[in-house]
Design an enzyme around this catalytic site. Structure first.
Site, mmCIF file in Angstrom:
data_model
loop_
_atom_site.group_PDB
_atom_site.id
_atom_site.type_symbol
_atom_site.label_atom_id
_atom_site.label_comp_id
_atom_site.label_asym_id
_atom_site.label_seq_id
_atom_site.Cartn_x
_atom_site.Cartn_y
_atom_site.Cartn_z
ATOM 1 C CE1 TYR A 71 -4.091 1.980 0.636
ATOM 2 C CE2 TYR A 71 -2.487 3.423 1.682
ATOM 3 C CZ TYR A 71 -3.743 3.222 1.143
ATOM 4 O OH TYR A 71 -4.642 4.251 1.106
ATOM 5 C CG PHE A 123 -8.204 15.841 -25.193
ATOM 6 C CD1 PHE A 123 -8.350 15.466 -26.525
ATOM 7 C CD2 PHE A 123 -8.715 15.001 -24.219
ATOM 8 C CE1 PHE A 123 -8.995 14.284 -26.860
ATOM 9 C CE2 PHE A 123 -9.358 13.816 -24.552
ATOM 10 C CZ PHE A 123 -9.496 13.461 -25.868
ATOM 11 C CG ASP A 124 -12.761 15.358 -25.428
ATOM 12 O OD1 ASP A 124 -11.766 14.954 -24.809
ATOM 13 O OD2 ASP A 124 -13.525 14.600 -26.042
ATOM 14 C CG ASP A 213 -2.297 17.302 -22.407
ATOM 15 O OD1 ASP A 213 -1.691 16.211 -22.426
ATOM 16 O OD2 ASP A 213 -3.524 17.398 -22.582
ATOM 17 C CB ALA A 215 -1.224 12.963 -24.038
ATOM 18 C CE LYS A 256 -4.386 9.827 -24.805
ATOM 19 N NZ LYS A 256 -5.191 9.892 -23.587
ATOM 20 C CG HIS A 448 -17.726 13.520 -27.989
ATOM 21 N ND1 HIS A 448 -17.595 14.610 -27.176
ATOM 22 C CD2 HIS A 448 -16.662 12.734 -27.744
ATOM 23 C CE1 HIS A 448 -16.483 14.485 -26.468
ATOM 24 N NE2 HIS A 448 -15.899 13.359 -26.786
HETATM 25 N N1 F0G Z 1 -4.848 15.189 -23.040
HETATM 26 C C1 F0G Z 1 -4.820 14.785 -24.310
HETATM 27 C C2 F0G Z 1 -4.054 15.572 -25.331
HETATM 28 C C3 F0G Z 1 -5.523 13.639 -24.686
HETATM 29 O O1 F0G Z 1 -5.510 13.256 -25.961
HETATM 30 C C4 F0G Z 1 -6.235 12.907 -23.694
HETATM 31 C C5 F0G Z 1 -6.980 11.713 -24.040
HETATM 32 C C6 F0G Z 1 -6.211 13.371 -22.368
HETATM 33 C C7 F0G Z 1 -5.505 14.513 -22.079
HETATM 34 C C8 F0G Z 1 -6.940 12.658 -21.265
HETATM 35 O O2 F0G Z 1 -6.269 11.501 -20.917
HETATM 36 O O3 F0G Z 1 -7.824 9.635 -21.516
HETATM 37 O O4 F0G Z 1 -5.924 9.284 -19.937
HETATM 38 O O5 F0G Z 1 -7.895 10.612 -19.247
HETATM 39 N N2 F0G Z 1 -7.206 11.378 -25.227
HETATM 40 C C9 F0G Z 1 -7.841 10.183 -25.694
HETATM 41 C C10 F0G Z 1 -8.018 10.292 -27.177
HETATM 42 C C11 F0G Z 1 -9.067 9.782 -24.965
HETATM 43 O O6 F0G Z 1 -8.710 9.427 -27.737
HETATM 44 O O7 F0G Z 1 -7.453 11.186 -27.798
HETATM 45 P P1 F0G Z 1 -7.027 10.188 -20.382
#
Ligand code: F0G
Length: 480
Positions: A71, A123-124, A213, A215, A256, A448
């Protein structure tokens, strides 16, 4: 050798499922024409996302046994922390279960109502997490409305736009700036090191921190090396260090460029901020040495982060997306050029130019690709970012309608790509017969994922016709 091969061979295989066109037609109807509602077992080639869909290496699988599931203070955390410190250069490392948890925790500490957060494009989930705190997620991509990637760094942020924003609202209303590497919502285009330097300098002069960010940072670092002469001979890991040295911290979805099926982290320079973030972490994700992940996940991510910086891997990654892009361009199919690494973006508005943007050409194309060949892709356009006008019940189109063919890492081979190319060419040939869609139910946020659609049978009145109708309406009102 001219031929770039996959720098791995297959040890475990997973069967692919085939369906018939008539089965797919029925499944689409049931799913309300939303590809998120289709079961994965009914998909032949899944290009919905490159997130969490990578194939793990034999080394990563071996880590599963090495995972320390204690833990507190598990050895897997210390390896995870050391790897992130060495790649990213930030001292304080906070594991989370995925990228959006990192967003929620960081924004929970720093964003208040009325705050502006600039980025090249949020990102969304990033946008939604800022907005849920009452913040204003401000997209300032270079070139504003058009994705002009031909310069090579179409993911850049508009520096003058950020300067104007800070002047207009005041530095106190901008708690931090963000930048997304690569710019996923704008064609997967990279950001140049020079653009990052200017952004970092501008924010620093105004006393505003910068968070990246991260990713797809390894792909961004690779593209910096490939697209700018002055960085041509630098190792990718060194370019990555230069990137992160310009910021105060980063958020990362390890799904990613962490080559992992789950996980993420926040890494920051500043100790006090890290302490604050850990308070929320314990409440919602877990103790700071596991943050919602198992010990084996932490091991897999550490190895994945190292493997994603290996140059033969990045070269193979570039070659596979270029293979797909080159064939589509040769067939005259409109895509965002030059292609990035994690996805090919079809320009659905140009592809289906007979469908009005109000009738969601991006959605129509995702449906058609599934119907044609069981390929699942993702609309990035009016469905994801637009909205329905409450009064007219018409869609207000987003600035572009793209369809993203996301490329899972180390998963599909060249024959799968040939299958995808053939399917897209087939759909392109029959494009004039494809109909648009309308939304029949939707949620208030991130619509979406769950909204339902129905095909439209009638075309919108032509723009000219609509103009005449509104002129007539105005005349009638005047007359009355
Ligand atoms: N930032 C970026 C640029 C992303 O593309 C994503 C996720 C996230 C943050 C959020 O990360 O999914 O680990 O919570 N993108 C995926 C996509 C879902 O299909 O582009 P997460």
């Amino acid at each position: 050798m001219r031929t770039v091969i996959e720098p791995f061979r297959t040890k475990v295989v997973e069967p692919i499922h085939f369906t018939t066109r008539s089965k797919r037609r029925g499944l689409l109807e049931e799913a309300g024409y939303n590809l998120f509602a289709i079961k994965a077992e009914d998909v032949t080639i899944d290009l919905l996302t490159d997130s969490g869909t990578s194939a793990m290496s034999s080394n990563q699988w071996a880590e599963l046994m090495r995972g320390d599931e204690s833990y507190a203070g598990c050895s897997s955390f210390y390896r995870f922390e050391a790897t992130i410190r060495s790649i990213f250069g930030y001292r304080h490392v906070i594991p989370v279960h995925q990228g959006r948890a990192a967003e929620r925790i960081l924004f929970g500490a720093l964003v208040h109502s009325g705050h502006y957060i600039p980025s090249n494009t949020h990102f969304d989930t990033t946008r939604a997490n800022i907005e849920s705190r009452g913040g204003i997620a401000t997209d300032l991509p270079v070139g504003n409305d058009s994705i002009d990637a031909r310069a090579g760094f179409g993911g850049n942020i508009d520096i003058e736009g950020v300067r104007r924003l800070i002047e207009r609202v005041g530095a106190k209303s901008v708690p931090f700036g963000m930048i997304t590497l690569t710019n996923n919502s704008a064609g997967g285009q990279p950001v140049s090191l020079e653009n990052l330097e200017s952004y970092s300098r501008l924010l620093e002069d105004a006393g505003i921190p910068l968070f990246i960010d991260a990713a797809r940072y390894a792909e961004n670092a690779w593209l910096i090396r490939r697209r700018s002469v002055e960085h041509r001979d630098r190792p990718v890991s060194e370019i990555a260090r230069s990137i992160f040295a310009l910021a105060d911290g980063c958020l990362m979805s390890a799904k990613k460029d962490g080559l992992s099926n789950i996980g993420g982290f926040i890494a920051v320079k500043e100790k006090h901020l890290a302490e604050r973030l850990k308070e929320d972490l314990i409440l919602s994700e877990g103790f700071p040495t596991y943050g919602g992940l198992t010990g084996r996940d932490l091991e897999c991510i550490a190895t994945g982060l190292e493997e994603a910086l290996e140059e033969p891997y990045l070269l193979y990654r570039e070659r596979s997306s270029a293979y797909l892009a080159d064939h589509l361009i040769q067939a005259g199919i409109p895509i965002i050029e030059p292609a990035g690494l994690h996805a090919i973006y079809l320009d659905a508005r140009a592809f289906l130019d007979n469908i009005e943007p109000e009738h969601l050409p991006g959605q129509a194309l995702t449906v058609e690709l599934y119907l044609e060949a069981g390929i699942r892709s993702c609309e990035i356009g009016t469905v994801m970012f637009g909205r329905t006008d409450e009064r007219s019940n018409q869609e207000i189109p987003h600035k572009h309608d793209l369809v993203r063919l996301a490329l899972p890492r180390r998963v599909y081979s060249q024959s799968h790509y040939d299958y995808i190319i053939e399917a897209i060419e087939n759909v392109y040939r029959k494009r004039k017969s494809i109909r648009g869609y309308k939304i029949i139910s939707q949620s208030a946020r991130l619509r979406h994922f769950t909204c339902r659609f129905s095909p439209v049978t009638d075309r919108l009145p032509s723009r000219n016709h609509r103009f005449m109708a509104s002129a007539r309406h105005a005349q009638e009102k005047q007359g009355a």
